[in-house]
Motif scaffolding. Structure first.
Motif, PDB file in Angstrom:
ATOM      1  N   ASN A 239       0.808  -1.221   0.000  1.00 43.47           N
ATOM      2  CA  ASN A 239       0.000   0.000   0.000  1.00 43.47           C
ATOM      3  C   ASN A 239       0.843   1.272   0.000  1.00 43.47           C
ATOM      4  O   ASN A 239       0.298   2.365   0.083  1.00 43.47           O
ATOM      5  N   SER A 240       2.154   1.118  -0.073  1.00 37.31           N
ATOM      6  CA  SER A 240       3.051   2.273  -0.028  1.00 37.31           C
ATOM      7  C   SER A 240       3.686   2.530  -1.386  1.00 37.31           C
ATOM      8  O   SER A 240       4.047   1.589  -2.093  1.00 37.31           O
ATOM      9  N   ASN A 241       3.798   3.803  -1.718  1.00 37.95           N
ATOM     10  CA  ASN A 241       4.563   4.218  -2.884  1.00 37.95           C
ATOM     11  C   ASN A 241       5.761   5.000  -2.373  1.00 37.95           C
ATOM     12  O   ASN A 241       5.614   5.872  -1.520  1.00 37.95           O
ATOM     13  N   PHE A 242       6.914   4.691  -2.882  1.00 35.75           N
ATOM     14  CA  PHE A 242       8.122   5.405  -2.507  1.00 35.75           C
ATOM     15  C   PHE A 242       8.407   6.425  -3.588  1.00 35.75           C
ATOM     16  O   PHE A 242       8.616   6.072  -4.743  1.00 35.75           O
ATOM     17  N   ILE A 243       8.379   7.671  -3.202  1.00 31.18           N
ATOM     18  CA  ILE A 243       8.612   8.762  -4.146  1.00 31.18           C
ATOM     19  C   ILE A 243      10.025   9.282  -3.915  1.00 31.18           C
ATOM     20  O   ILE A 243      10.379   9.660  -2.799  1.00 31.18           O
ATOM     21  N   TYR A 244      10.818   9.273  -4.969  1.00 29.41           N
ATOM     22  CA  TYR A 244      12.168   9.828  -4.887  1.00 29.41           C
ATOM     23  C   TYR A 244      12.343  10.728  -6.100  1.00 29.41           C
ATOM     24  O   TYR A 244      12.325  10.254  -7.237  1.00 29.41           O
ATOM     25  N   LYS A 245      12.456  12.028  -5.829  1.00 30.07           N
ATOM     26  CA  LYS A 245      12.464  13.024  -6.900  1.00 30.07           C
ATOM     27  C   LYS A 245      11.215  12.788  -7.732  1.00 30.07           C
ATOM     28  O   LYS A 245      10.117  12.827  -7.204  1.00 30.07           O
ATOM     29  N   GLU A 246      11.342  12.483  -9.018  1.00 32.55           N
ATOM     30  CA  GLU A 246      10.129  12.226  -9.813  1.00 32.55           C
ATOM     31  C   GLU A 246       9.780  10.745  -9.909  1.00 32.55           C
ATOM     32  O   GLU A 246       8.785  10.376 -10.513  1.00 32.55           O
ATOM     33  N   ALA A 247      10.605   9.895  -9.326  1.00 28.67           N
ATOM     34  CA  ALA A 247      10.392   8.447  -9.445  1.00 28.67           C
ATOM     35  C   ALA A 247       9.356   7.966  -8.424  1.00 28.67           C
ATOM     36  O   ALA A 247       9.377   8.344  -7.265  1.00 28.67           O
ATOM     37  N   ASN A 248       8.457   7.129  -8.895  1.00 26.54           N
ATOM     38  CA  ASN A 248       7.466   6.466  -8.049  1.00 26.54           C
ATOM     39  C   ASN A 248       7.835   4.984  -8.045  1.00 26.54           C
ATOM     40  O   ASN A 248       7.669   4.301  -9.047  1.00 26.54           O
ATOM     41  N   ILE A 249       8.342   4.508  -6.921  1.00 30.96           N
ATOM     42  CA  ILE A 249       8.904   3.156  -6.854  1.00 30.96           C
ATOM     43  C   ILE A 249       8.001   2.265  -6.015  1.00 30.96           C
ATOM     44  O   ILE A 249       7.647   2.603  -4.885  1.00 30.96           O
ATOM     45  N   LYS A 250       7.614   1.132  -6.573  1.00 32.27           N
ATOM     46  CA  LYS A 250       6.827   0.124  -5.864  1.00 32.27           C
ATOM     47  C   LYS A 250       7.795  -0.908  -5.310  1.00 32.27           C
ATOM     48  O   LYS A 250       8.507  -1.561  -6.060  1.00 32.27           O
ATOM     49  N   LEU A 251       7.858  -1.032  -4.005  1.00 32.17           N
ATOM     50  CA  LEU A 251       8.767  -1.993  -3.383  1.00 32.17           C
ATOM     51  C   LEU A 251       8.058  -3.297  -3.080  1.00 32.17           C
ATOM     52  O   LEU A 251       6.896  -3.307  -2.697  1.00 32.17           O
ATOM     53  N   LYS A 252       8.806  -4.378  -3.248  1.00 41.00           N
ATOM     54  CA  LYS A 252       8.348  -5.694  -2.832  1.00 41.00           C
ATOM     55  C   LYS A 252       9.501  -6.350  -2.102  1.00 41.00           C
ATOM     56  O   LYS A 252      10.650  -5.929  -2.236  1.00 41.00           O
ATOM     57  N   PHE A 253       9.192  -7.367  -1.333  1.00 38.50           N
ATOM     58  CA  PHE A 253      10.249  -8.062  -0.605  1.00 38.50           C
ATOM     59  C   PHE A 253       9.962  -9.554  -0.577  1.00 38.50           C
ATOM     60  O   PHE A 253       8.842  -9.993  -0.814  1.00 38.50           O
ATOM     61  N   SER A 254      10.992 -10.296  -0.280  1.00 39.56           N
ATOM     62  CA  SER A 254      10.885 -11.725  -0.014  1.00 39.56           C
ATOM     63  C   SER A 254      11.307 -11.935   1.426  1.00 39.56           C
ATOM     64  O   SER A 254      12.056 -11.125   1.984  1.00 39.56           O
ATOM     65  N   ALA A 255      10.815 -13.023   2.032  1.00 35.78           N
ATOM     66  CA  ALA A 255      11.189 -13.293   3.416  1.00 35.78           C
ATOM     67  C   ALA A 255      11.158 -14.786   3.699  1.00 35.78           C
ATOM     68  O   ALA A 255      10.408 -15.536   3.068  1.00 35.78           O
ATOM     69  N   GLY A 256      11.976 -15.170   4.650  1.00 37.33           N
ATOM     70  CA  GLY A 256      11.980 -16.524   5.190  1.00 37.33           C
ATOM     71  C   GLY A 256      11.747 -16.429   6.685  1.00 37.33           C
ATOM     72  O   GLY A 256      12.281 -15.539   7.347  1.00 37.33           O
ATOM     73  N   VAL A 257      10.926 -17.347   7.217  1.00 35.87           N
ATOM     74  CA  VAL A 257      10.539 -17.290   8.628  1.00 35.87           C
ATOM     75  C   VAL A 257      10.735 -18.668   9.272  1.00 35.87           C
ATOM     76  O   VAL A 257      10.260 -19.672   8.734  1.00 35.87           O
ATOM     77  N   THR A 258      11.430 -18.676  10.414  1.00 32.46           N
ATOM     78  CA  THR A 258      11.555 -19.903  11.194  1.00 32.46           C
ATOM     79  C   THR A 258      11.078 -19.647  12.616  1.00 32.46           C
ATOM     80  O   THR A 258      11.074 -18.514  13.095  1.00 32.46           O
ATOM     81  N   TYR A 259      10.688 -20.737  13.263  1.00 30.21           N
ATOM     82  CA  TYR A 259      10.296 -20.688  14.666  1.00 30.21           C
ATOM     83  C   TYR A 259      11.440 -21.294  15.475  1.00 30.21           C
ATOM     84  O   TYR A 259      11.759 -22.472  15.325  1.00 30.21           O
ATOM     85  N   ARG A 260      12.085 -20.485  16.286  1.00 29.42           N
ATOM     86  CA  ARG A 260      13.322 -20.855  16.981  1.00 29.42           C
ATOM     87  C   ARG A 260      13.216 -22.180  17.736  1.00 29.42           C
ATOM     88  O   ARG A 260      14.151 -22.969  17.745  1.00 29.42           O
ATOM     89  N   ASN A 261      12.074 -22.451  18.354  1.00 27.97           N
ATOM     90  CA  ASN A 261      11.946 -23.653  19.185  1.00 27.97           C
ATOM     91  C   ASN A 261      11.987 -24.956  18.382  1.00 27.97           C
ATOM     92  O   ASN A 261      12.059 -26.031  18.957  1.00 27.97           O
ATOM     93  N   LYS A 262      11.982 -24.878  17.055  1.00 30.16           N
ATOM     94  CA  LYS A 262      12.070 -26.077  16.217  1.00 30.16           C
ATOM     95  C   LYS A 262      13.520 -26.436  15.864  1.00 30.16           C
ATOM     96  O   LYS A 262      13.761 -27.396  15.147  1.00 30.16           O
ATOM     97  N   TYR A 263      14.468 -25.644  16.363  1.00 26.37           N
ATOM     98  CA  TYR A 263      15.879 -25.817  16.010  1.00 26.37           C
ATOM     99  C   TYR A 263      16.724 -25.941  17.271  1.00 26.37           C
ATOM    100  O   TYR A 263      16.332 -25.483  18.340  1.00 26.37           O
ATOM    101  N   ASN A 264      17.887 -26.544  17.123  1.00 22.22           N
ATOM    102  CA  ASN A 264      18.781 -26.739  18.263  1.00 22.22           C
ATOM    103  C   ASN A 264      19.438 -25.459  18.733  1.00 22.22           C
ATOM    104  O   ASN A 264      19.880 -25.380  19.876  1.00 22.22           O
ATOM    105  N   SER A 265      19.537 -24.471  17.850  1.00 21.07           N
ATOM    106  CA  SER A 265      20.212 -23.223  18.221  1.00 21.07           C
ATOM    107  C   SER A 265      19.648 -22.070  17.395  1.00 21.07           C
ATOM    108  O   SER A 265      19.005 -22.284  16.361  1.00 21.07           O
ATOM    109  N   PHE A 266      19.941 -20.868  17.869  1.00 20.41           N
ATOM    110  CA  PHE A 266      19.580 -19.680  17.098  1.00 20.41           C
ATOM    111  C   PHE A 266      20.259 -19.729  15.733  1.00 20.41           C
ATOM    112  O   PHE A 266      19.648 -19.389  14.716  1.00 20.41           O
ATOM    113  N   GLN A 267      21.530 -20.150  15.700  1.00 19.42           N
ATOM    114  CA  GLN A 267      22.278 -20.196  14.432  1.00 19.42           C
ATOM    115  C   GLN A 267      21.580 -21.086  13.406  1.00 19.42           C
ATOM    116  O   GLN A 267      21.495 -20.737  12.233  1.00 19.42           O
TER     117      GLN A 267
END
Length: 139
Positions: free
Chosen positions: A82-110
């Motif tokens: 829902n956000s538009n990033f305006i830089y000077k005259e540029a209108n930039i649509k940002l998207k991202f990718s993500a990975g999610v883990t639940y810490r308690n399913k692993y032996n360590s934070f690492q």
């Protein structure tokens, strides 16, 4: 501070290099600051959000039920779409990718962090603009 019930969320802005190449590094810096601001606004004060390097950010999100984490990453995705990033005259649509883990399913934070990073790259490989959780959910 954190017990075993926290999620590790790895964020990466999609096509960030193209933004730097097309609009310059000052624009890229502004985009990073804006993205960080959105993350900060949507992340509770007791949670942790940090820039991990380049265009990557990491969040440590406390939860009592895994659905809370899903709702959090959905809010981030919706806020960004829902956000538009305006830089000077540029209108930039940002998207991202993500990975999610639940810490308690692993032996360590690492291990949890490594798996979140792997899921992030799986999301990128599958076409970007998606979030993959270690319980099999894709958003």
């Amino acid at each position: 501070m954190f017990n075993g019930d926290y999620a590790v969320v790895f964020y990466d802005i999609d096509h960030f290099k193209n933004i730097n190449d097309k609009y310059g590094h000052n624009c890229g810096d502004a985009v990073l600051k804006s993205f960080a601001g959105i993350l900060k606004n949507l992340t509770r004060k007791e949670d942790v959000i940090a820039r991990y390097g380049g265009e990557e950010f990491i969040a440590l999100i406390n939860y009592q039920d895994e659905i809370e984490v899903e709702r959090y990453v959905k809010r981030v995705k919706k806020a960004l779409s829902n956000s538009n990033f305006i830089y000077k005259e540029a209108n930039i649509k940002l998207k991202f990718s993500a990975g999610v883990t639940y810490r308690n399913k692993y032996n360590s934070f690492q291990e949890a962090k490594k798996r979140a990073d792997e899921l992030l790259y799986e999301a990128k490989h599958k076409g970007r603009d998606r979030i993959i959780l270690d319980n099999g959910t894709e958003i």
